[in-house]
Write a protein that holds these residues in place. Structure first.
Motif, mmCIF file in Angstrom:
data_model
loop_
_atom_site.group_PDB
_atom_site.id
_atom_site.type_symbol
_atom_site.label_atom_id
_atom_site.label_comp_id
_atom_site.label_asym_id
_atom_site.label_seq_id
_atom_site.Cartn_x
_atom_site.Cartn_y
_atom_site.Cartn_z
ATOM 1 N N ALA A 155 -3.802 -17.823 19.000
ATOM 2 C CA ALA A 155 -3.465 -16.958 17.859
ATOM 3 C C ALA A 155 -3.307 -17.772 16.585
ATOM 4 N N GLU A 156 -2.746 -18.980 16.695
ATOM 5 C CA GLU A 156 -2.548 -19.823 15.513
ATOM 6 C C GLU A 156 -3.892 -20.252 14.930
ATOM 7 N N ALA A 196 -5.347 -17.250 13.099
ATOM 8 C CA ALA A 196 -4.731 -17.027 11.789
ATOM 9 C C ALA A 196 -5.263 -18.018 10.758
ATOM 10 N N LYS A 197 -5.407 -19.281 11.162
ATOM 11 C CA LYS A 197 -5.914 -20.301 10.240
ATOM 12 C C LYS A 197 -7.360 -20.010 9.843
ATOM 13 N N TYR A 214 -8.884 -17.107 9.911
ATOM 14 C CA TYR A 214 -8.899 -15.900 9.081
ATOM 15 C C TYR A 214 -8.552 -16.247 7.633
ATOM 16 N N GLN A 215 -7.494 -17.030 7.440
ATOM 17 C CA GLN A 215 -7.058 -17.372 6.087
ATOM 18 C C GLN A 215 -8.113 -18.189 5.348
ATOM 19 N N HIS A 229 -10.874 -15.657 4.436
ATOM 20 C CA HIS A 229 -10.356 -14.665 3.488
ATOM 21 C C HIS A 229 -10.115 -15.285 2.112
ATOM 22 N N ASN A 241 -6.985 -6.166 6.007
ATOM 23 C CA ASN A 241 -5.799 -6.844 5.489
ATOM 24 C C ASN A 241 -4.513 -6.105 5.823
ATOM 25 N N PHE A 282 -5.134 -7.329 10.497
ATOM 26 C CA PHE A 282 -4.833 -8.712 10.856
ATOM 27 C C PHE A 282 -3.543 -8.785 11.660
ATOM 28 N N THR A 283 -2.535 -8.031 11.232
ATOM 29 C CA THR A 283 -1.235 -8.057 11.911
ATOM 30 C C THR A 283 -1.358 -7.645 13.372
ATOM 31 N N TYR A 319 -3.413 -10.272 15.384
ATOM 32 C CA TYR A 319 -2.606 -11.462 15.657
ATOM 33 C C TYR A 319 -1.576 -11.187 16.751
ATOM 34 N N LYS A 320 -0.950 -10.003 16.696
ATOM 35 C CA LYS A 320 0.053 -9.626 17.697
ATOM 36 C C LYS A 320 -0.556 -9.605 19.094
#
Length: 346
Positions: A140-141, A144-145, A147-148, A151, A175, A193-194, A197-198
């Motif tokens: 997941a980490e 997130a990286k 994706y950022q 984005h 988003n 995204f939330t 990620y969850k």
């Protein structure tokens, strides 16, 4: 004597492949065998023999295939289910007198079946401009990286498993969550995204996932026929909205197909999927098999399924120049699967 062809577990459009093989211009006669784990599979309707497959995997499934070929004296086996594993065991099919319509180079087959390996191969072979921006993640980490990073440079982000087939696992990352609109609206391939990620954070790691830029423009499938180091035909097929497809003679896509052939030399029949972004075609995947929409590309006058089988059997075919500028669609047809054999539930 009729040549015997076996389609193991395929998707429903194998119905059209079988019809194309049977209705060939040379008058060659075939006896078609079809299997699937679902006894109500529609392509059984155009098979001469059909059988329900057992629910098994791995070595047990490969052995089932070898035994099926031996028992039924199959001349040509056209696999979809577990084609990668089967391609590693071709000598076992040779021993029972069966030719298999699949890439006979396991490492190449493995590369085609894994988008991460395929994209890396494109980079090494000078085709990097046809690759979308992407990252491969297993936590997941990392997701997130990735994706950022995408984005932050203005990219819409999507995800797909590296070994996903068709639309399996494909999601566009939003988003924000849409709340009630999401609950009451139409089903879609979008996820916030939330929420993504969850879900991913619920496990310490997961199968390799590709995080990449979403390609917003037209999608093309390039159906290809090749043999003996020569690309015999390439037909770009455009998704033109809904069920509309257009066969177009697009020079840059034909050149891309030629470049892929020159590098990888994929035999028989295969499919290259690309999607445009800002005027540049970007690779989605290469399917080392007949594609789901291949029956539309046969409207060009190139009978891909039959010619692939003929190449496997004889090594020689004559291929007509494809006819382009064709717009086509398809409609649903009712097919009776059984009559007078339906048990009522109590």
């Amino acid at each position: 004597m009729k040549k015997r062809i076996w389609f193991n577990r395929w998707f429903s459009t194998a119905y059209h492949f079988i019809e194309a093989i049977k209705n060939n211009p040379d008058g060659m006669e075939f006896e078609i065998f079809g299997t699937h784990s679902n006894p109500n599979t529609v392509y059984f309707h155009v098979c001469d023999h059909s059988e329900t497959e057992p629910e098994i995997d791995g070595e047990a499934y490969v052995q089932y295939c070898v035994d099926f070929c031996k028992k039924n004296q199959i001349n040509v086996f056209i696999p979809y289910q577990h084609a990668l594993e089967i391609s590693k065991q071709l000598n076992r099919f040779d021993e029972v007198g069966t030719r298999v319509l699949v890439i006979d180079d396991y490492l190449l087959m493995e590369t085609m079946s894994d988008k991460g390996k395929l994209y890396e191969s494109f980079k090494k072979n000078g085709l990097a401009k046809f690759i979308p921006d992407y990252h491969i993640v297993t936590t997941a980490e990392q997701f997130a990286k990735a994706y950022q990073q995408l984005h932050s440079i203005g990219k819409t982000v999507c995800v797909k498993p590296v070994d996903g087939r068709g639309g399996e696992g494909f999601r566009v990352i939003k988003n924000e969550e849409d709340g009630l609109k999401e609950l009451f609206g139409n089903l879609s391939h979008k996820i916030s995204f939330t929420e993504a990620y969850k879900i991913l954070a619920s496990e310490p790691s997961f199968q390799s996932l590709m995080v990449l830029e979403y390609l917003a423009d037209f999608e093309y499938s390039i159906d290809c026929l090749a043999h003996g180091g020569e690309l015999l035909a390439a037909v770009p097929r455009k998704k033109a909205g809904g069920r509309i497809r257009e066969l177009e003679e697009v020079p840059e896509l034909l050149q891309l197909a030629q470049s892929i052939h020159d590098i990888y030399n994929i035999p028989y029949v295969y499919n290259v999927q690309v999607k445009y972004n800002q005027g540049v075609p970007k690779l989605l995947e290469i399917n080392p098999r007949m594609s789901g929409g291949l029956h539309i590309s046969t409207l060009s006058g190139v009978n891909f399924p039959y010619l692939a089988v003929k190449l496997l059997l004889t090594g020689e075919v004559q291929v007509e120049k494809p006819v382009f500028d064709i717009r086509a669609t398809h409609i649903e047809n009712a097919v009776i699967l059984a009559e007078g054999q339906i048990k009522k539930a109590i």
